[in-house]
Write a protein that holds these residues in place. Structure first.
Motif, mmCIF file in Angstrom:
data_model
loop_
_atom_site.group_PDB
_atom_site.id
_atom_site.type_symbol
_atom_site.label_atom_id
_atom_site.label_comp_id
_atom_site.label_asym_id
_atom_site.label_seq_id
_atom_site.Cartn_x
_atom_site.Cartn_y
_atom_site.Cartn_z
ATOM 1 N N LEU A 335 0.915 -1.233 0.056
ATOM 2 C CA LEU A 335 0.034 0.031 -0.197
ATOM 3 C C LEU A 335 0.870 1.275 -0.083
ATOM 4 O O LEU A 335 2.048 1.441 0.522
ATOM 5 N N VAL A 336 0.522 2.289 -0.632
ATOM 6 C CA VAL A 336 1.117 3.603 -0.734
ATOM 7 C C VAL A 336 0.093 4.621 -0.625
ATOM 8 O O VAL A 336 -1.080 4.709 -0.738
ATOM 9 N N PRO A 337 0.756 5.737 -0.307
ATOM 10 C CA PRO A 337 -0.369 7.114 -0.121
ATOM 11 C C PRO A 337 -0.819 7.470 -1.472
ATOM 12 O O PRO A 337 -0.165 7.298 -2.551
ATOM 13 N N VAL A 338 -2.002 8.089 -1.565
ATOM 14 C CA VAL A 338 -2.524 8.816 -2.559
ATOM 15 C C VAL A 338 -1.661 9.872 -3.043
ATOM 16 O O VAL A 338 -0.997 10.484 -2.201
ATOM 17 N N HIS A 339 -1.664 9.838 -4.466
ATOM 18 C CA HIS A 339 -0.860 11.402 -4.974
ATOM 19 C C HIS A 339 0.291 11.197 -4.797
ATOM 20 O O HIS A 339 1.075 12.249 -4.863
ATOM 21 N N ASP A 340 0.819 10.002 -4.422
ATOM 22 C CA ASP A 340 2.414 9.987 -4.193
ATOM 23 C C ASP A 340 3.127 9.292 -5.468
ATOM 24 O O ASP A 340 3.385 8.163 -5.267
ATOM 25 N N GLU A 341 3.523 9.822 -6.621
ATOM 26 C CA GLU A 341 4.115 9.321 -7.742
ATOM 27 C C GLU A 341 5.421 8.130 -7.069
ATOM 28 O O GLU A 341 5.740 7.326 -7.583
ATOM 29 N N ILE A 342 6.210 8.974 -6.438
ATOM 30 C CA ILE A 342 7.465 8.280 -5.951
ATOM 31 C C ILE A 342 7.253 7.136 -5.174
ATOM 32 O O ILE A 342 7.749 5.984 -5.521
ATOM 33 N N ALA A 343 6.479 7.112 -4.295
ATOM 34 C CA ALA A 343 6.131 6.127 -3.360
ATOM 35 C C ALA A 343 5.399 4.945 -4.329
ATOM 36 O O ALA A 343 5.760 3.556 -4.090
ATOM 37 N N LEU A 344 4.432 5.294 -5.240
ATOM 38 C CA LEU A 344 3.880 4.345 -6.089
ATOM 39 C C LEU A 344 4.986 3.629 -7.110
ATOM 40 O O LEU A 344 5.064 2.415 -7.080
ATOM 41 N N GLY A 345 5.849 4.402 -7.599
ATOM 42 C CA GLY A 345 6.945 3.665 -8.383
ATOM 43 C C GLY A 345 7.644 2.798 -7.790
ATOM 44 O O GLY A 345 7.970 1.801 -8.058
ATOM 45 N N ASN A 346 8.225 3.370 -6.199
ATOM 46 C CA ASN A 346 8.868 2.654 -5.528
ATOM 47 C C ASN A 346 8.416 1.210 -5.068
ATOM 48 O O ASN A 346 9.091 0.068 -5.174
ATOM 49 N N ALA A 347 7.104 1.224 -4.948
ATOM 50 C CA ALA A 347 6.411 -0.113 -4.546
ATOM 51 C C ALA A 347 6.180 -0.828 -5.622
ATOM 52 O O ALA A 347 6.574 -2.227 -5.601
ATOM 53 N N MET A 348 5.853 -0.368 -6.805
ATOM 54 C CA MET A 348 6.118 -1.150 -7.878
ATOM 55 C C MET A 348 7.418 -1.957 -8.141
ATOM 56 O O MET A 348 7.360 -3.253 -8.404
ATOM 57 N N ASN A 349 8.590 -1.299 -8.174
ATOM 58 C CA ASN A 349 9.777 -1.966 -8.196
ATOM 59 C C ASN A 349 10.080 -2.762 -7.162
ATOM 60 O O ASN A 349 10.697 -3.829 -7.552
#
Length: 404
Positions: A335-349
């Motif tokens: 899970l990642v915060p909403v509107h956080d592109e960096i966190a989303l990309g990091n989680a995907m990786n």
């Protein structure tokens, strides 16, 4: 038990995926030996009137949907500038359908409305006229997005307060409604949406060929609230220049052309694939073929696509947008915060690099235990039985004071 379902929206021939999860729950109730019927008014926009020349149904229709008597009333929203009057048209259509249903099928024991606007409001009217108890399951993001008009609040509050039981599809939605409507909502119970685990199944994992990219999948309407802009930027920021990762996006919507331009501007248009609108079978095929599912929504009351992916044994990355918090845990995703592109990309990786930690069989079995038909329908059946047991006693009035 005879249950009549009052969905606020429902699949139609021209839009077969609209509210498909309502239909799947209806069939699961039938498979659990309940007598189930459906009535749904459909008022189309006048903008679509020209398309009616191509065979769209009108008036009251009846369909035997694999043993489910389904009645629709198809008309037009004649007063686009007066939404209150269109609501009255919808409710009157619902009352007509109820009269027709009872004439053909008999009086139901209980009504189950999906979402207050407008199925719950209709249920309150029918209870006032016929004395039939009802429950509401709330699904809508209207409340989290602050889209409820002031004139709609009394309608919603009355429907909530007169329900014999209120179900929310996530704890977060329950808390939000309680903060907005106070005692009209309390108490509420969380019963999640279900997934058809006989349809969404896992296929045997096969080792990917060296030249096959890691595939992330996203499925949803291409609208701003679904966060596709964040997703594409996160993908580009994390995987720019990495030909071994691909993002596949299923669905269509008003911002598709913008998203396509965005992928080109970010230099990832060769690795972001827009699949367009997908059939149910195509969604399943994409989920079974992907390596992981990603949900980037800004608002979700639940997240049906997440449990569909989990039923296929796929790990997921999702935003903390209201619903995914009750679905995703350490064993099935991140899970990642909403509107956080960096966190989303990091989680995907992170998920990509640690894919072997996620066991498809464990993911699927956990999904079945929490969101499969037996789990969800068992909870609903128990709730129906409690409502009917209480309503048979003369002191029970069905108001919030005596709500389950």
């Amino acid at each position: 038990m005879h249950i009549l379902i009052l969905p606020s929206w429902y699949p139609t021939h021209e839009n077969p995926l609209n509210g498909i999860f309502f239909r799947e729950q209806v069939h699961a109730l039938k498979n659990a030996s309940h007598q189930v019927g459906v009535i749904y008014p459909q008022l189309r926009s006048l903008i679509l009137m020209r398309k009616s020349l191509f065979g769209w149904p009108s008036g009251i229709t009846y369909e035997d949907d694999d043993g489910i008597p389904t009645y629709g009333l198809h008309g037009w929203a004649w007063l686009p500038l007066i939404p209150r009057q269109n609501i009255n048209l919808w409710l009157k259509a619902g009352e007509r359908l109820f009269e027709r249903y009872v004439s053909d099928r008999g009086r139901p024991d209980i009504l189950h409305a999906h979402s207050c606007l407008l199925g719950g409001v209709l249920a309150a009217r029918l209870k006032a006229t016929y004395g039939i108890s009802y429950i509401i399951t709330e699904h809508s993001t209207t409340y989290s997005r602050n889209l409820l008009h002031s004139w709609q609040r009394p309608l919603v509050s009355e429907a909530l307060s007169k329900a014999s039981a209120l179900v929310t599809v996530s704890p977060q939605l329950g808390h939000l409604l309680e903060s907005s409507f106070g005692d009209a909502v309390h108490p509420w119970v969380w019963i999640p949406n279900m997934v058809d685990t006989s349809f969404f199944t896992a296929i045997q994992y096969q080792t990917k060929e060296k030249n096959e990219p890691f595939q992330f999948l996203n499925v949803g309407l291409l609208t701003e609230k679904k966060g596709h802009i964040d997703l594409i930027r996160a993908f580009a920021g994390q995987f720019a220049g990495n030909a071994d990762v691909e993002l596949r996006i299923g669905g269509d919507g008003p911002i598709r052309s913008y998203l396509e331009r965005l992928t080109a501007n970010l230099g990832v248009n060769d690795r972001v694939v827009f699949l367009g609108m997908l059939s149910r079978d195509e969604v399943r095929r994409e989920m079974q073929a992907c390596d992981a599912f990603v949900l980037s929504s800004h608002y979700e009351t639940f997240g049906i696509v997440l449990i569909e992916a989990l039923a296929c044994g796929k790990p997921v990355v999702a935003t903390r947008s209201g619903g995914p918090e009750c679905i995703v845990h350490n064993g099935n995703g991140l899970l990642v915060p909403v509107h956080d592109e960096i966190a989303l990309g990091n989680a995907m990786n992170t998920l990509r690099l640690n894919l072997s930690r996620y066991d498809p069989e464990v993911i699927r079995n956990d999904c079945i235990a929490r969101f499969g038909p037996r789990a969800v329908i068992g909870q609903l059946t128990g709730l129906y039985q409690k409502v009917l047991h209480l309503s048979e006693g003369s002191p029970y009035c069905g108001c919030r004071k005596h709500r389950l």
